[in-house]
Design a protein around this motif. Sequence first.
Motif, PDB file in Angstrom:
ATOM      1  N   HIS A   1       0.826  -1.204   0.000  1.00 55.06           N
ATOM      2  CA  HIS A   1       0.000   0.000   0.000  1.00 55.06           C
ATOM      3  C   HIS A   1       0.863   1.258   0.000  1.00 55.06           C
ATOM      4  N   ILE A   2       0.481   2.212  -0.843  1.00 55.36           N
ATOM      5  CA  ILE A   2       1.081   3.544  -0.818  1.00 55.36           C
ATOM      6  C   ILE A   2       0.040   4.485  -0.230  1.00 55.36           C
ATOM      7  N   TRP A   3       0.328   4.991   0.954  1.00 54.24           N
ATOM      8  CA  TRP A   3      -0.583   5.892   1.660  1.00 54.24           C
ATOM      9  C   TRP A   3      -0.095   7.322   1.432  1.00 54.24           C
ATOM     10  N   ILE A   4      -0.841   8.102   0.651  1.00 55.94           N
ATOM     11  CA  ILE A   4      -0.425   9.463   0.328  1.00 55.94           C
ATOM     12  C   ILE A   4      -1.274  10.445   1.131  1.00 55.94           C
ATOM     13  N   ILE A   5      -0.621  11.143   2.052  1.00 52.99           N
ATOM     14  CA  ILE A   5      -1.317  12.118   2.887  1.00 52.99           C
ATOM     15  C   ILE A   5      -1.291  13.447   2.147  1.00 52.99           C
ATOM     16  N   THR A   6      -2.469  13.981   1.788  1.00 51.81           N
ATOM     17  CA  THR A   6      -2.549  15.143   0.921  1.00 51.81           C
ATOM     18  C   THR A   6      -3.247  16.320   1.596  1.00 51.81           C
ATOM     19  N   GLY A   7      -3.091  17.479   0.937  1.00 49.81           N
ATOM     20  CA  GLY A   7      -3.725  18.697   1.425  1.00 49.81           C
ATOM     21  C   GLY A   7      -2.762  19.865   1.326  1.00 49.81           C
ATOM     22  N   PRO A   8      -3.265  21.084   1.477  1.00 53.84           N
ATOM     23  CA  PRO A   8      -2.406  22.265   1.349  1.00 53.84           C
ATOM     24  C   PRO A   8      -1.461  22.427   2.532  1.00 53.84           C
ATOM     25  N   ALA A   9      -0.532  23.357   2.389  1.00 52.90           N
ATOM     26  CA  ALA A   9       0.439  23.627   3.445  1.00 52.90           C
ATOM     27  C   ALA A   9      -0.254  23.954   4.760  1.00 52.90           C
ATOM     28  N   GLY A  10       0.219  23.324   5.838  1.00 53.57           N
ATOM     29  CA  GLY A  10      -0.333  23.587   7.152  1.00 53.57           C
ATOM     30  C   GLY A  10      -1.424  22.642   7.592  1.00 53.57           C
ATOM     31  N   CYS A  11      -1.824  21.706   6.724  1.00 59.42           N
ATOM     32  CA  CYS A  11      -2.923  20.803   7.091  1.00 59.42           C
ATOM     33  C   CYS A  11      -2.464  19.686   8.022  1.00 59.42           C
ATOM     34  N   GLY A  12      -1.149  19.485   8.132  1.00 57.99           N
ATOM     35  CA  GLY A  12      -0.648  18.449   9.035  1.00 57.99           C
ATOM     36  C   GLY A  12      -0.158  17.196   8.344  1.00 57.99           C
ATOM     37  N   LYS A  13       0.151  17.296   7.051  1.00 56.16           N
ATOM     38  CA  LYS A  13       0.562  16.108   6.284  1.00 56.16           C
ATOM     39  C   LYS A  13       1.755  15.394   6.912  1.00 56.16           C
ATOM     40  N   SER A  14       2.787  16.157   7.231  1.00 55.75           N
ATOM     41  CA  SER A  14       4.023  15.552   7.729  1.00 55.75           C
ATOM     42  C   SER A  14       3.807  14.908   9.094  1.00 55.75           C
ATOM     43  N   THR A  15       3.083  15.602   9.971  1.00 55.04           N
ATOM     44  CA  THR A  15       2.831  15.071  11.315  1.00 55.04           C
ATOM     45  C   THR A  15       2.021  13.786  11.246  1.00 55.04           C
ATOM     46  N   VAL A  16       0.934  13.818  10.486  1.00 53.09           N
ATOM     47  CA  VAL A  16       0.084  12.634  10.342  1.00 53.09           C
ATOM     48  C   VAL A  16       0.858  11.517   9.643  1.00 53.09           C
ATOM     49  N   GLY A  17       1.582  11.874   8.593  1.00 53.94           N
ATOM     50  CA  GLY A  17       2.314  10.863   7.840  1.00 53.94           C
ATOM     51  C   GLY A  17       3.370  10.170   8.664  1.00 53.94           C
ATOM     52  N   PHE A  18       4.118  10.949   9.456  1.00 56.90           N
ATOM     53  CA  PHE A  18       5.175  10.328  10.252  1.00 56.90           C
ATOM     54  C   PHE A  18       4.585   9.432  11.331  1.00 56.90           C
ATOM     55  N   ARG A  19       3.501   9.857  11.960  1.00 56.87           N
ATOM     56  CA  ARG A  19       2.890   9.016  12.991  1.00 56.87           C
ATOM     57  C   ARG A  19       2.282   7.751  12.388  1.00 56.87           C
ATOM     58  N   LEU A  20       1.719   7.872  11.175  1.00 54.46           N
ATOM     59  CA  LEU A  20       1.183   6.684  10.511  1.00 54.46           C
ATOM     60  C   LEU A  20       2.308   5.731  10.156  1.00 54.46           C
ATOM     61  N   LYS A  21       3.429   6.285   9.740  1.00 54.14           N
ATOM     62  CA  LYS A  21       4.606   5.478   9.444  1.00 54.14           C
ATOM     63  C   LYS A  21       5.022   4.675  10.664  1.00 54.14           C
ATOM     64  N   GLU A  22       5.003   5.320  11.840  1.00 51.75           N
ATOM     65  CA  GLU A  22       5.364   4.635  13.074  1.00 51.75           C
ATOM     66  C   GLU A  22       4.363   3.533  13.402  1.00 51.75           C
ATOM     67  N   GLU A  23       3.082   3.803  13.190  1.00 51.00           N
ATOM     68  CA  GLU A  23       2.043   2.810  13.494  1.00 51.00           C
ATOM     69  C   GLU A  23       2.126   1.596  12.582  1.00 51.00           C
TER      70      GLU A  23
END
Length: 207
Positions: free
Chosen positions: A22-44
């Motif tokens: 699976h490729i999980w692509i976290i999308t949205g404009p700047a400031g929506c939290g992509k990096s934070t959500v993506g990194f935590r999902l990566k850890e999970e």
Amino acid sequence: MNAGLSSLNGSAAHQSPNTTQHIWIITGPAGCGKSTVGFRLKEELNVPFIEGDDFHPQSNKDKMANGIPLTDEDRWDWLISLRKAAIDLLSPSEANGYQSPSGVVVACSALKQKYRDVMRIAAYGAPNVQIHFIYLKVDESVLLKRVANRKAHYMKSGMVHSQLQALEEPQGEWDALTVLVDGPPDTVQKKVSELVAAKLAEQGVRV
């Protein structure tokens, strides 16, 4: 860590060649939290993570730092490089001990449908690869506040409006899920984790 996803750590982190990846692509404009959500999902999920901002060429970063919106032409090579990086991480290599991971998480704005279509090509000719877009939907006022509080980042608050003008929210796209960012980070993460767990359950992955 989400209880439903924590069971995927360890033995489920690597898959046989015939298992769905699976490729999980976290999308949205700047400031929506992509990096934070993506990194935590990566850890999970215990899978690799790709920070899309890192793949912008310096010319793109300079334009954004100077308040100049990126054009479609500016983004093509960036999107292609992200797609290639995701495919490479899913492939057996010396770096992963020739054991393919179960997936990869990518933080990428993917503001327009045609940008998401560029990323979808990663699954062409690879029946065991599935792509999922998780769109983080948030009000402009929240985006402006978050970006204004960033330190030493090339994306400034003035660019939020231009990104929202370019934004095409995924509607009717079968592989896209929307998460309303209307609460604290832990609440948002819980929503994302539950959606991911539900998708994996459809594939018969126990969560």
